[in-house]
Design a protein around this motif. Structure first.
Motif, PDB file in Angstrom:
ATOM      1  N   SER A   7       0.841  -1.196   0.000  1.00 33.32           N
ATOM      2  CA  SER A   7       0.000   0.000   0.000  1.00 33.32           C
ATOM      3  C   SER A   7       0.873   1.241   0.000  1.00 33.32           C
ATOM      4  O   SER A   7       2.084   1.171   0.248  1.00 33.32           O
ATOM      5  N   CYS A   8       0.224   2.372  -0.238  1.00 34.14           N
ATOM      6  CA  CYS A   8       0.913   3.654  -0.136  1.00 34.14           C
ATOM      7  C   CYS A   8       0.832   4.139   1.312  1.00 34.14           C
ATOM      8  O   CYS A   8       0.146   3.538   2.149  1.00 34.14           O
ATOM      9  N   VAL A  13      -4.152   3.807  -1.869  1.00 32.33           N
ATOM     10  CA  VAL A  13      -3.908   2.702  -2.801  1.00 32.33           C
ATOM     11  C   VAL A  13      -3.443   1.475  -2.020  1.00 32.33           C
ATOM     12  O   VAL A  13      -2.568   1.572  -1.160  1.00 32.33           O
ATOM     13  N   SER A  14      -4.041   0.345  -2.333  1.00 32.57           N
ATOM     14  CA  SER A  14      -3.540  -0.934  -1.817  1.00 32.57           C
ATOM     15  C   SER A  14      -3.576  -1.940  -2.970  1.00 32.57           C
ATOM     16  O   SER A  14      -4.403  -1.842  -3.871  1.00 32.57           O
ATOM     17  N   ALA A  91       2.593  10.448  -2.754  1.00 33.77           N
ATOM     18  CA  ALA A  91       3.811  10.281  -3.550  1.00 33.77           C
ATOM     19  C   ALA A  91       4.583   8.993  -3.247  1.00 33.77           C
ATOM     20  O   ALA A  91       5.743   8.880  -3.607  1.00 33.77           O
ATOM     21  N   SER A  92       3.948   8.017  -2.625  1.00 36.71           N
ATOM     22  CA  SER A  92       4.613   6.732  -2.386  1.00 36.71           C
ATOM     23  C   SER A  92       4.771   5.987  -3.705  1.00 36.71           C
ATOM     24  O   SER A  92       3.800   5.803  -4.445  1.00 36.71           O
ATOM     25  N   TYR A  93       6.009   5.545  -3.982  1.00 35.47           N
ATOM     26  CA  TYR A  93       6.224   4.692  -5.149  1.00 35.47           C
ATOM     27  C   TYR A  93       5.810   3.284  -4.779  1.00 35.47           C
ATOM     28  O   TYR A  93       6.110   2.800  -3.683  1.00 35.47           O
ATOM     29  N   ALA A 109      10.131  -2.661  -2.225  1.00 38.10           N
ATOM     30  CA  ALA A 109      10.056  -3.347  -0.929  1.00 38.10           C
ATOM     31  C   ALA A 109       9.475  -2.423   0.131  1.00 38.10           C
ATOM     32  O   ALA A 109       8.768  -2.868   1.032  1.00 38.10           O
ATOM     33  N   SER A 110       9.738  -1.131   0.012  1.00 38.67           N
ATOM     34  CA  SER A 110       9.240  -0.162   0.995  1.00 38.67           C
ATOM     35  C   SER A 110       7.718  -0.038   0.981  1.00 38.67           C
ATOM     36  O   SER A 110       7.130   0.442   1.952  1.00 38.67           O
TER      37      SER A 110
END
Length: 167
Positions: A7-8, A13-14, A91-93, A109-110
């Motif tokens: 997820s972000c 978003v998941s 803004a999470s990739y 992985a993050s």
């Protein structure tokens, strides 16, 4: 095969996917990975099955960015890199996808929420592009760690096979 969920940061978003190669061992120090994903001066990608990717929440919000491999060449000669998918709110990739390997996605992985295995060794690649503060060659290295100026001589999948970690 291991089923993973991610997820972000903001929760908009998941997603989930299946992976035969779930060990986060390879750190990329190229300028694209460093600048788009932040963190410790590198990014770590896993390898997932494209056909198994399912966006559980926020499909309509996911955006992509297609990086240029070498911005120093004239625009008409530039080569595009992987598509990098991210949440536009926080803004999470989330994952990358490369047209050259349509069967794979490369989740960050993050972004993974499922507990991941701890690697017994790590590989650092593209270290010629690492800034001095993040360059693994400037830090204590264990004998189990591999460091490559550019790309290693093995793939994510091959490393997992060689280490008996292919799910």
């Amino acid at each position: 095969m291991k089923h993973l969920q991610g997820s972000c940061h903001c929760g908009a978003v998941s997603f989930e996917f299946d992976s035969k190669a779930p060990v986060p061992f390879m750190r990329c120090y190229c300028s694209i990975c460093r600048k788009t994903s932040g963190g410790g001066g590198y990014t770590i990608n896993l390898m997932g099955e494209t056909d198994s990717l399912r966006i559980i929440k926020g499909k309509e919000t996911v955006r992509s960015y297609r990086a240029v491999k070498d911005k120093s060449v004239p625009k008409e000669e530039q080569v595009l890199c992987q598509n990098r998918y991210f949440c536009p709110t926080c803004a999470s990739y989330l994952w990358a996808h490369c047209d050259d390997y349509p069967q794979w996605i490369y989740p960050y992985a993050s972004a993974i929420d499922t507990e991941l295995p701890v690697p017994e060794s790590t590989s650092s690649l593209m270290v010629q592009f690492a800034p001095a503060w993040a360059d693994p060659r400037n830090h204590e290295k264990t004998s189990k760690d591999d460091v490559f100026e550019e790309y290693p001589d093995y793939s994510l999948e091959q490393w997992h096979k060689d280490h008996g970690k292919l799910a």
